[in-house]
Design a protein around this motif. Structure first.
Motif, PDB file in Angstrom:
ATOM      1  N   SER A  59      -8.053   2.250  -4.437  1.00 55.75           N
ATOM      2  CA  SER A  59      -8.486   2.259  -5.834  1.00 55.75           C
ATOM      3  C   SER A  59      -8.262   3.631  -6.463  1.00 55.75           C
ATOM      4  N   GLU A 103      -4.858  -3.002 -11.490  1.00 56.96           N
ATOM      5  CA  GLU A 103      -4.224  -3.811 -10.447  1.00 56.96           C
ATOM      6  C   GLU A 103      -2.740  -4.010 -10.732  1.00 56.96           C
ATOM      7  N   TYR A 104      -2.384  -4.002 -12.013  1.00 58.61           N
ATOM      8  CA  TYR A 104      -0.995  -4.267 -12.374  1.00 58.61           C
ATOM      9  C   TYR A 104      -0.262  -3.015 -12.860  1.00 58.61           C
ATOM     10  N   GLY A 147      -0.761  -1.849  -7.273  1.00 60.26           N
ATOM     11  CA  GLY A 147      -2.075  -2.467  -7.236  1.00 60.26           C
ATOM     12  C   GLY A 147      -2.795  -2.205  -5.930  1.00 60.26           C
ATOM     13  N   ARG A 150      -3.075  -6.891  -4.400  1.00 60.15           N
ATOM     14  CA  ARG A 150      -1.796  -7.494  -4.020  1.00 60.15           C
ATOM     15  C   ARG A 150      -1.234  -6.881  -2.740  1.00 60.15           C
TER      16      ARG A 150
END
Length: 217
Positions: free
Chosen positions: A45, A185-186, A195, A198
């Motif tokens: 993250s 995430e994208y 991401g 994924r």
């Protein structure tokens, strides 16, 4: 009394023990899978870092260029002084009244030209997104939490503690409800262009295989 009294020749107890062991093994496998998935997502993250924000990068580049220009001007002035005969004694030494200019020190570059300064996010502390991964069993959690966790250690420790209550057959959820979770995430952050979810999903079978090996009955 027959020497065989009390013996029934049944495998019931063995089967029961094996079933309990198998259930415990499945629970442990399931928990390890969930922990590894959660750990992977938390570790990847992005954590907000004002130093790499475009406005601050441009600000520092402009200030560094100004400081470099000052030093270049100092160097030119010193060269001119060194090429001016009247600045030297007959013995070839620089006259006391003539001083070479000094280039900026690191402190002067910081204080006078603000080469490491910020124009945005001066009081910003990253880690809110990483600290907002929330685990639950049975149904996903709603809302966000007020937790700043730049290293992710608090979030990961909480996940491991909560997963201890998880059993095979139950549904586990790990969610992040911050409004910028989907953009991150994208590819919204250069820290995680592919991401988090994924990339972890691409490793899912590997995670399952390793957890299964670690918890074989």
């Amino acid at each position: 009394m027959s020497k065989y009294s009390g013996l029934n020749g049944s495998f019931a107890e063995n089967i029961r023990q094996f079933a309990e062991q198998a259930k415990a093994g499945l629970d442990a496998t399931f928990r390890e899978i969930v922990i590894e998935i959660g750990s992977s997502v938390i570790r990847m993250s992005p954590v907000g870092n004002p130093d790499i924000w475009a406005a601050n990068v441009a600000h520092r580049q402009a200030n560094t260029a100004a400081a470099d220009a000052y030093d270049a001007h100092v160097e030119v002035r010193n060269v001119i002084k060194s090429l001016t005969p009247s600045n030297f004694t007959k013995a070839g030494k620089l006259k006391r009244s003539v001083k070479y200019a000094k280039p900026l020190t690191k402190t002067e570059r910081d204080q006078n030209f603000n080469v490491n300064g910020l124009v945005a996010g001066k009081d910003y502390v990253g880690g809110r997104f990483r600290g907002n991964w929330q685990f639950s069993i049975g149904s996903p959690v709603d809302g966000v939490i007020d937790q700043i966790d730049p290293a992710g250690n608090v979030t990961l420790a909480k996940l491991k503690l909560q997963v201890e209550q998880l059993s095979i057959g139950e549904t586990a959820y790990l969610v992040n409800n911050l409004p910028y979770a989907v953009p991150l995430e994208y590819g919204h952050s250069k820290q995680a262009p592919g991401g988090m979810v994924r990339i972890t999903l691409a490793r899912f079978q590997q995670i399952v295989d390793e957890a299964t090996r670690n918890n074989q009955v």
